[in-house]
Design a protein around this motif. Sequence first.
Motif, PDB file in Angstrom:
ATOM      1  N   UNK A   1       0.773  -1.237   0.000  1.00  0.00           N
ATOM      2  CA  UNK A   1       0.000   0.000   0.000  1.00  0.00           C
ATOM      3  C   UNK A   1       0.800   1.280   0.000  1.00  0.00           C
ATOM      4  N   UNK A   2       2.126   1.202   0.009  1.00  0.00           N
ATOM      5  CA  UNK A   2       2.930   2.426   0.005  1.00  0.00           C
ATOM      6  C   UNK A   2       2.869   3.105  -1.360  1.00  0.00           C
ATOM      7  N   UNK A   3       2.994   4.422  -1.344  1.00  0.00           N
ATOM      8  CA  UNK A   3       3.181   5.193  -2.567  1.00  0.00           C
ATOM      9  C   UNK A   3       4.677   5.436  -2.729  1.00  0.00           C
ATOM     10  N   UNK A   4       5.197   5.221  -3.919  1.00  0.00           N
ATOM     11  CA  UNK A   4       6.622   5.390  -4.173  1.00  0.00           C
ATOM     12  C   UNK A   4       6.823   6.397  -5.297  1.00  0.00           C
ATOM     13  N   UNK A   5       7.672   7.394  -5.024  1.00  0.00           N
ATOM     14  CA  UNK A   5       8.102   8.317  -6.067  1.00  0.00           C
ATOM     15  C   UNK A   5       9.536   7.973  -6.419  1.00  0.00           C
ATOM     16  N   UNK A   6       9.767   7.622  -7.669  1.00  0.00           N
ATOM     17  CA  UNK A   6      11.071   7.161  -8.140  1.00  0.00           C
ATOM     18  C   UNK A   6      11.609   8.112  -9.194  1.00  0.00           C
ATOM     19  N   UNK A   7      12.802   8.647  -8.968  1.00  0.00           N
ATOM     20  CA  UNK A   7      13.509   9.327 -10.046  1.00  0.00           C
ATOM     21  C   UNK A   7      14.685   8.441 -10.444  1.00  0.00           C
ATOM     22  N   UNK A   8      14.912   8.323 -11.717  1.00  0.00           N
ATOM     23  CA  UNK A   8      15.980   7.446 -12.194  1.00  0.00           C
ATOM     24  C   UNK A   8      16.398   7.848 -13.595  1.00  0.00           C
ATOM     25  N   UNK A   9      17.691   7.647 -13.875  1.00  0.00           N
ATOM     26  CA  UNK A   9      18.189   7.819 -15.241  1.00  0.00           C
ATOM     27  C   UNK A   9      18.190   6.493 -15.988  1.00  0.00           C
ATOM     28  N   UNK A  10      17.879   5.402 -15.280  1.00  0.00           N
ATOM     29  CA  UNK A  10      17.802   4.097 -15.922  1.00  0.00           C
ATOM     30  C   UNK A  10      16.370   3.899 -16.418  1.00  0.00           C
TER      31      UNK A  10
END
Length: 302
Positions: free
Chosen positions: A182-191
């Motif tokens: 149930x967690x919200x995840x904000x992901x920044x990535x160059x991959x």
Amino acid sequence: MPDGQAVVARLRGASKRYGGTQALDGLDLSLHAGQVTSLLGANGAGKSTAVNLLLGLLAADAGEVSVFGRPPSSRAARLGTGAMLQSAGIPDRLRVGEVLALVRSYYRDPRSVADCVALAGLDGLLERPYRHLSGGQQRRVQFALAICGRPRLLCLDEPTTGLDIEARQGIWRAVRELVAGGSAVLLTTHYLEEAEALADHVAVIDRGRMLAQGSVAAIRAHVAQRRIRCVSVLDADAVARWPGVRQAERDGELLRIVADVAEPVVRRLLAADDRLHDLEVQRAGLADAFLELTRTPQQEAA
């Protein structure tokens, strides 16, 4: 948005300027429970600024920023948020177990040490001084610290930089487990392959503005091109001049082609080389769509 995926955090018309540089320019972004949102953009696009606004590390010049319906700097928002940033500031003389115990002590119901070790891949590292770890091992410790408080919102800013393939896939498994809970995840990535593997929702920004957002499939749909790969003796330069072919190049015995529409090119390939085999056709990937969306007018004219 599917029912039941509540908004956990939101940027609404958020703007932020550093001197003469507009880092964010009226950005709208919502993060939902049980979902990975991947924020993509080139260096300087505003990704880290958006993360810092959600963490309460910066204040917006204009617009609204909320986490769990509260200001991100509030105690309730901070206790429900975990973060793994590009710089950590961890006391490097402490042992890994000591650092983990310290951060766990901030929370009323922290994740168990065993769970943190399993999710972050810290087996055998708890007695090691943090400063004696490799860069990849330090990133895994930082991930453990980000998740030890059972965050409802997890912000991951380039989390797998410096990790080998096995460690990266371990982080991916852990993120999927957190999202399933149930967690919200904000992901920044160059991959881009990382975003393609993990994201339920993708937001592409450039110079602080939203260019496009939606599912991975929706973002990929911005590019209609197809990639064709086959084993063929045909000359790549000659194929590159065929109608509808954007690019053709040779990679050993493989011929790699980018085409606007696959079917007529495939028919011509088969007609031109009766020994052609191992033919594959794929749609454009997220990386292709990202490059197309962020292409500047100068690049388009080149």
